[in-house]
Motif scaffolding. Structure first.
Motif, PDB file in Angstrom:
ATOM      1  N   HIS A  96      37.614  40.605  34.472  1.00 19.73           N
ATOM      2  CA  HIS A  96      37.470  39.428  35.321  1.00 19.73           C
ATOM      3  C   HIS A  96      38.773  39.112  36.038  1.00 19.73           C
ATOM      4  O   HIS A  96      38.793  38.871  37.249  1.00 19.73           O
ATOM      5  N   TRP A  97      39.874  39.135  35.290  1.00 18.66           N
ATOM      6  CA  TRP A  97      41.159  38.770  35.906  1.00 18.66           C
ATOM      7  C   TRP A  97      41.679  39.855  36.828  1.00 18.66           C
ATOM      8  O   TRP A  97      42.294  39.567  37.843  1.00 18.66           O
ATOM      9  N   ARG A  98      41.409  41.115  36.486  1.00 17.50           N
ATOM     10  CA  ARG A  98      41.840  42.206  37.375  1.00 17.50           C
ATOM     11  C   ARG A  98      41.132  42.102  38.716  1.00 17.50           C
ATOM     12  O   ARG A  98      41.738  42.249  39.766  1.00 17.50           O
ATOM     13  N   ARG A  99      39.843  41.785  38.659  1.00 21.35           N
ATOM     14  CA  ARG A  99      39.080  41.644  39.904  1.00 21.35           C
ATOM     15  C   ARG A  99      39.610  40.447  40.704  1.00 21.35           C
ATOM     16  O   ARG A  99      39.727  40.509  41.905  1.00 21.35           O
ATOM     17  N   GLN A 100      39.928  39.384  39.969  1.00 18.28           N
ATOM     18  CA  GLN A 100      40.442  38.183  40.614  1.00 18.28           C
ATOM     19  C   GLN A 100      41.713  38.511  41.402  1.00 18.28           C
ATOM     20  O   GLN A 100      41.874  38.092  42.540  1.00 18.28           O
ATOM     21  N   GLU A 101      42.590  39.303  40.775  1.00 22.09           N
ATOM     22  CA  GLU A 101      43.831  39.674  41.442  1.00 22.09           C
ATOM     23  C   GLU A 101      43.565  40.569  42.640  1.00 22.09           C
ATOM     24  O   GLU A 101      44.176  40.423  43.692  1.00 22.09           O
ATOM     25  N   LEU A 102      42.616  41.465  42.489  1.00 24.54           N
ATOM     26  CA  LEU A 102      42.240  42.367  43.579  1.00 24.54           C
ATOM     27  C   LEU A 102      41.759  41.558  44.764  1.00 24.54           C
ATOM     28  O   LEU A 102      42.116  41.813  45.915  1.00 24.54           O
ATOM     29  N   ASN A 103      40.948  40.564  44.511  1.00 21.97           N
ATOM     30  CA  ASN A 103      40.402  39.731  45.583  1.00 21.97           C
ATOM     31  C   ASN A 103      41.493  38.933  46.281  1.00 21.97           C
ATOM     32  O   ASN A 103      41.426  38.719  47.485  1.00 21.97           O
ATOM     33  N   SER A 104      42.499  38.489  45.515  1.00 22.15           N
ATOM     34  CA  SER A 104      43.522  37.646  46.144  1.00 22.15           C
ATOM     35  C   SER A 104      44.517  38.494  46.935  1.00 22.15           C
ATOM     36  O   SER A 104      45.046  38.052  47.939  1.00 22.15           O
ATOM     37  N   THR A 105      44.763  39.750  46.493  1.00 18.47           N
ATOM     38  CA  THR A 105      45.718  40.566  47.251  1.00 18.47           C
ATOM     39  C   THR A 105      45.086  41.158  48.508  1.00 18.47           C
ATOM     40  O   THR A 105      45.732  41.292  49.523  1.00 18.47           O
ATOM     41  N   LYS A 106      43.817  41.533  48.424  1.00 21.36           N
ATOM     42  CA  LYS A 106      43.151  42.103  49.607  1.00 21.36           C
ATOM     43  C   LYS A 106      41.999  41.190  50.019  1.00 21.36           C
ATOM     44  O   LYS A 106      40.846  41.447  49.694  1.00 21.36           O
ATOM     45  N   PRO A 107      42.307  40.102  50.712  1.00 22.75           N
ATOM     46  CA  PRO A 107      41.232  39.167  51.049  1.00 22.75           C
ATOM     47  C   PRO A 107      40.300  39.733  52.115  1.00 22.75           C
ATOM     48  O   PRO A 107      40.739  40.468  52.996  1.00 22.75           O
ATOM     49  N   ASN A 108      39.048  39.402  51.988  1.00 28.90           N
ATOM     50  CA  ASN A 108      38.028  39.761  52.968  1.00 28.90           C
ATOM     51  C   ASN A 108      37.914  41.252  53.239  1.00 28.90           C
ATOM     52  O   ASN A 108      37.753  41.676  54.362  1.00 28.90           O
ATOM     53  N   LEU A 109      38.063  42.005  52.214  1.00 29.13           N
ATOM     54  CA  LEU A 109      37.836  43.442  52.348  1.00 29.13           C
ATOM     55  C   LEU A 109      36.389  43.668  52.776  1.00 29.13           C
ATOM     56  O   LEU A 109      36.096  44.445  53.673  1.00 29.13           O
ATOM     57  N   GLU A 110      35.544  42.965  52.098  1.00 29.33           N
ATOM     58  CA  GLU A 110      34.126  42.943  52.480  1.00 29.33           C
ATOM     59  C   GLU A 110      33.634  41.517  52.284  1.00 29.33           C
ATOM     60  O   GLU A 110      34.021  40.864  51.313  1.00 29.33           O
TER      61      GLU A 110
END
Lengths: 76, 221, 249
Positions: free
Chosen positions: A51-65
């Motif tokens: 959950h937290w890894r995904r959270q970090e992924l989302n915050s570093t690469k916003p709006n990838l999809e």
């Protein structure tokens, strides 16, 4: 010590089978009770870490999809 | 409002006649399986008769419980009832009463017939009928709690049975032993009084618990 | 009366931090009590004059039967707390205690059946205590399956809590009716644990085992509750910090 020898302790005056069967049942249920929470804990730690890894992924690469991840496990 | 809910229940039941008949047919079927399995010897069947009839009544009630709230829950009717000015638990109590009238009462009425088929001694008839008359409402009342809690679960029937059956044990014990005692020439007052006491307790608490269970399912996100 | 302690223990974070060290105490005490009780009961306690050494099953059967009943009661109290004060932690306790309670009830049943063989000559007797333990086991199974089959967590918690309360109201009636039924069908045979006056060196290890079982339950339920709290609170910062401390993130 109540018993004179180890063999007598195992035999339990002829009731050895029943006494040791009961204590074996205790041991099996004890083992299950000790193992199940350990496995559950590992599983929970994995999901929370994911959950937290995904959270970090989302915050570093916003709006990838724009769409959410297909198997998002965020709670309701 | 209360009268209208009662009327509505009967109307609904009339529209789903076939579903209504199922538990009763099931009850008769289960009872007639026993002579086929055990042999048709009167001496063998007579002492078992009350137990067989009680277990069959219990199973038939379990079979009918799943439908107690489901339809109205899916339609949103229960939500409307919850919002009405009449206290919800009263409406739930009416629904339980209607359920008993449609499934429990036919079992009570049919029981002498089955008792006859199972060669029950004639001294036991009265205590069987009185016992069922006091006991089947308890089955409906306790069952309503289970039905309310499992109303959202698809195929909740198995969970419902597992949850409710242990709670039926006292009813089964007192109900099934009363005719046995009567056959020995002892007045089974203790059992019947216990059933009556349990009925009072269940009638007081079960509608509250069932309405609470339904509320959780209505408002649970 | 000051109620702050109650609210503090209701906070998942507080509970998690406080049990961090407490859990080792539970585990340690359980280990000590169980080892002492087992060794004493198995090797040092004298045998029963009537049942011989099969009496030693007592040291598991009775503690597990007592604990199984206590867990049910504790679950019901906790369920009431959860419903009345909407305390999530109380629901967590109910849900995590249920499988432990079921397994302990199963242990009481198994040891009772095993004890029955040398005592009564058969593996199963519809003895009042064994029968009501069996029904209690079914109750546990019903509660667990209800909890597992409802998908929404909040609904599942509340439904399980209601089922627990209904069960605990019924349990005394069930026990009474089973006792009554038992006396009706078979005139009082002697029950497993019935002894006029048990010698001190016989019941003291039993008492130690009971304490050990309670400590074991405290250890196991805290262990399970901590995992559930982590999952429920996975979005909060303190969980993240905890994971970072464990080096799993």
């Amino acid at each position: 010590m109540y018993f004179d020898s180890f063999a007598e302790f195992i035999a339990m005056g002829g009731h050895g089978l029943y006494v040791w069967m009961a204590y074996a049942a205790f041991l099996i249920i004890l083992c299950w009770n000790l193992m199940a929470p350990k496995l559950r804990r590992r599983q929970v730690l994995e999901t929370v870490a994911r959950h937290w890894r995904r959270q970090e992924l989302n915050s570093t690469k916003p709006n990838l999809e724009a769409e959410p991840l297909p198997f998002s496990d965020q709670d309701s | 409002m209360i009268g209208r809910v009662f009327h509505y229940e009967f109307l609904q039941a009339y529209r789903r006649r076939s579903e209504l008949v199922t538990p009763v047919v099931f009850f008769v079927l289960v009872c007639s399986m026993f002579p086929l399995a055990l042999g048709s010897v009167a001496d063998l069947l007579a002492p078992l008769a009350s137990g067989v009839i009680w277990v069959a009544a219990l199973l038939a009630t379990l079979l009918s419980l799943d439908q107690m709230f489901r339809q109205d829950f899916d339609d949103g009717i229960l939500e409307q009832m919850e919002l009405s000015e009449v206290p919800f638990y009263q409406l739930v109590a009416i629904k339980i009463l209607a359920h008993w009238c449609l499934t429990g009462l036919p079992l009570v009425v049919l029981s002498p017939l089955l008792a006859m088929m199972l060669f029950m001694p004639s001294e036991s008839y009265l205590s069987l009928i009185v016992g069922l008359f006091l006991g089947t409402p308890i089955l409906s009342l306790i069952g309503a709690i289970g039905a309310a809690l499992t109303v959202k679960i698809r195929r909740g029937n198995v969970v419902l049975s597992l949850l409710i059956m242990p709670l039926y044990v006292p009813v089964l014990i007192f109900g099934a032993t009363a005719p046995v005692m009567a056959a020995q020439g002892i007045m089974p007052a203790a059992q019947l009084l216990w059933l009556a006491a349990m009925l009072v307790l269940a009638a007081t608490l079960a509608p509250l618990a069932a309405s609470l269970g339904l509320r959780i399912n209505i408002y649970g996100s | 009366m000051n109620w702050t302690w109650f609210h503090k223990w209701g906070s998942p974070k507080w509970f998690f931090q406080k049990t961090e060290s407490l859990i080792y105490w539970f585990g340690f005490l359980a280990l000590i009590f169980l080892v002492v009780g087992l060794v004493w009961g198995l090797a040092f306690a004298p045998e029963d004059f009537k049942q011989g050494n099969s009496f030693r099953i007592f040291y598991i059967h009775v503690p597990s039967a007592i604990l199984a009943q206590s867990i049910f009661l504790a679950m019901a109290i906790s369920a009431a707390v959860g419903l009345i004060w909407r305390m999530k932690l109380a629901h967590v306790f109910v849900e995590t205690a249920a499988p432990i309670g079921a397994s302990i009830t199963l242990l009481a049943l198994l040891t009772g059946a095993i004890w029955g063989k040398p005592t009564w000559g058969t593996w199963w007797v519809w003895d009042a205590r064994l029968t009501s333990t069996l029904i209690q086991f079914f109750l546990y199974l019903g509660i667990i399956s209800l909890h597992q089959s409802i998908e929404n967590r909040d609904t599942a918690s509340k439904a399980t809590a209601i089922a627990c309360l209904v069960g605990v109201v019924n349990l005394p009636i069930i026990k009474f009716s089973v006792n009554w039924w038992n006396t009706l069908h078979q005139p009082a045979t002697f029950t497993l644990t019935e002894s006029p006056a048990m010698a001190t060196e016989m019941w003291v290890p039993g008492l130690i085992m009971v304490l050990g079982f309670y400590m074991l339950f405290a250890y196991l339920v805290t262990l399970r509750m901590r995992s559930e709290i982590l999952e429920r609170e996975k979005g909060s910062a303190w969980v993240k910090a905890y994971l970072e401390k464990l080096n799993v993130l």
